[in-house]
Design a protein around this motif. Structure first.
Motif, mmCIF file in Angstrom:
data_model
loop_
_atom_site.group_PDB
_atom_site.id
_atom_site.type_symbol
_atom_site.label_atom_id
_atom_site.label_comp_id
_atom_site.label_asym_id
_atom_site.label_seq_id
_atom_site.Cartn_x
_atom_site.Cartn_y
_atom_site.Cartn_z
ATOM 1 N N ALA A 61 -2.985 0.237 11.861
ATOM 2 C CA ALA A 61 -3.958 -0.251 10.879
ATOM 3 C C ALA A 61 -3.271 -0.609 9.560
ATOM 4 O O ALA A 61 -3.610 -1.609 8.918
ATOM 5 N N LEU A 62 -2.327 0.199 9.158
ATOM 6 C CA LEU A 62 -1.622 -0.041 7.900
ATOM 7 C C LEU A 62 -0.840 -1.351 7.940
ATOM 8 O O LEU A 62 -0.828 -2.109 6.954
ATOM 9 N N ILE A 63 -0.212 -1.635 9.059
ATOM 10 C CA ILE A 63 0.538 -2.893 9.184
ATOM 11 C C ILE A 63 -0.401 -4.091 9.030
ATOM 12 O O ILE A 63 -0.108 -5.037 8.288
ATOM 13 N N VAL A 64 -1.528 -4.030 9.712
ATOM 14 C CA VAL A 64 -2.491 -5.137 9.647
ATOM 15 C C VAL A 64 -3.054 -5.270 8.224
ATOM 16 O O VAL A 64 -3.125 -6.375 7.667
ATOM 17 N N LEU A 65 -3.457 -4.151 7.630
ATOM 18 C CA LEU A 65 -4.028 -4.186 6.284
ATOM 19 C C LEU A 65 -2.998 -4.591 5.222
ATOM 20 O O LEU A 65 -3.332 -5.291 4.261
ATOM 21 N N ALA A 66 -1.771 -4.169 5.400
ATOM 22 C CA ALA A 66 -0.725 -4.548 4.447
ATOM 23 C C ALA A 66 -0.496 -6.056 4.482
ATOM 24 O O ALA A 66 -0.354 -6.695 3.424
ATOM 25 N N GLN A 67 -0.462 -6.610 5.673
ATOM 26 C CA GLN A 67 -0.287 -8.063 5.770
ATOM 27 C C GLN A 67 -1.480 -8.798 5.150
ATOM 28 O O GLN A 67 -1.302 -9.804 4.447
ATOM 29 N N ALA A 68 -2.691 -8.285 5.380
ATOM 30 C CA ALA A 68 -3.870 -8.908 4.774
ATOM 31 C C ALA A 68 -3.807 -8.805 3.252
ATOM 32 O O ALA A 68 -4.178 -9.753 2.545
ATOM 33 N N LEU A 69 -3.331 -7.672 2.739
ATOM 34 C CA LEU A 69 -3.221 -7.507 1.292
ATOM 35 C C LEU A 69 -2.163 -8.448 0.698
ATOM 36 O O LEU A 69 -2.364 -9.007 -0.390
ATOM 37 N N VAL A 70 -1.067 -8.611 1.407
ATOM 38 C CA VAL A 70 -0.031 -9.551 0.942
ATOM 39 C C VAL A 70 -0.609 -10.965 0.853
ATOM 40 O O VAL A 70 -0.414 -11.675 -0.145
ATOM 41 N N ILE A 71 -1.351 -11.360 1.868
ATOM 42 C CA ILE A 71 -1.961 -12.705 1.868
ATOM 43 C C ILE A 71 -2.969 -12.827 0.725
ATOM 44 O O ILE A 71 -3.008 -13.838 0.013
ATOM 45 N N ALA A 72 -3.777 -11.772 0.529
ATOM 46 C CA ALA A 72 -4.777 -11.805 -0.545
ATOM 47 C C ALA A 72 -4.100 -11.891 -1.914
ATOM 48 O O ALA A 72 -4.541 -12.663 -2.778
ATOM 49 N N LEU A 86 6.570 -7.109 -1.639
ATOM 50 C CA LEU A 86 7.297 -6.048 -2.320
ATOM 51 C C LEU A 86 6.343 -5.083 -3.028
ATOM 52 O O LEU A 86 6.503 -3.861 -2.942
ATOM 53 N N MET A 87 5.337 -5.617 -3.689
ATOM 54 C CA MET A 87 4.368 -4.768 -4.388
ATOM 55 C C MET A 87 3.593 -3.891 -3.390
ATOM 56 O O MET A 87 3.437 -2.683 -3.586
ATOM 57 N N VAL A 88 3.115 -4.505 -2.330
ATOM 58 C CA VAL A 88 2.353 -3.758 -1.323
ATOM 59 C C VAL A 88 3.244 -2.696 -0.668
ATOM 60 O O VAL A 88 2.840 -1.541 -0.496
#
Length: 133
Positions: A61-72, A86-88
């Protein structure tokens, strides 16, 4: 005023009885300690299995959410994807360090000591010492 006769036992009989009772007491305490240690081991195994399964699910879940946060962050703040990643990553790393420290503290050997058995054994040892005087 009449005095009832006391049950007269010899010193060797008394010592023999004391030794027999002390031996039985320590056998009982040993069974209690074994039982409590078995419970603690089961608790450790169940807890470890739950932690492992939960960690795997959370990692996915963290991998998926981290990628979504990077895109956002890339879209909302209009920054480069590398900086957003880098921030995420830094925030997730800080959270991970905090969680690891907490888990390490929970699994310290002092938290797994069979406290009730140790305390009962202390009391029994004191009682045997007092009665043998």
């Amino acid at each position: 005023m009449s005095v009832e006769p006391r049950d007269q036992k010899s010193v060797p009989d008394l010592l023999s009885g004391l030794l027999r009772e002390a031996t039985e007491l320590f056998r009982t305490e040993t069974r209690l300690i074994r039982s409590e240690l078995s419970d603690k081991m089961t608790q450790l195994q169940v807890g470890g299995g739950s932690i492992a399964a939960g960690a795997i699910c959370l990692l996915v879940a963290l991998i998926v959410l981290a990628q979504a946060l990077v895109i956002a962050l890339t879209n909302v703040l209009d920054i480069d994807g590398g900086w957003a990643a880098l921030m995420v990553g830094a925030v997730i790393a800080i959270i991970g360090v905090i969680l690891l420290a907490k888990g390490k503290k929970e699994l310290e050997p002092t938290n797994l000591v069979p406290e009730r058995s140790v305390e009962q054994l202390r009391k029994d040892t004191t009682m045997v010492k007092e009665q043998s005087r």
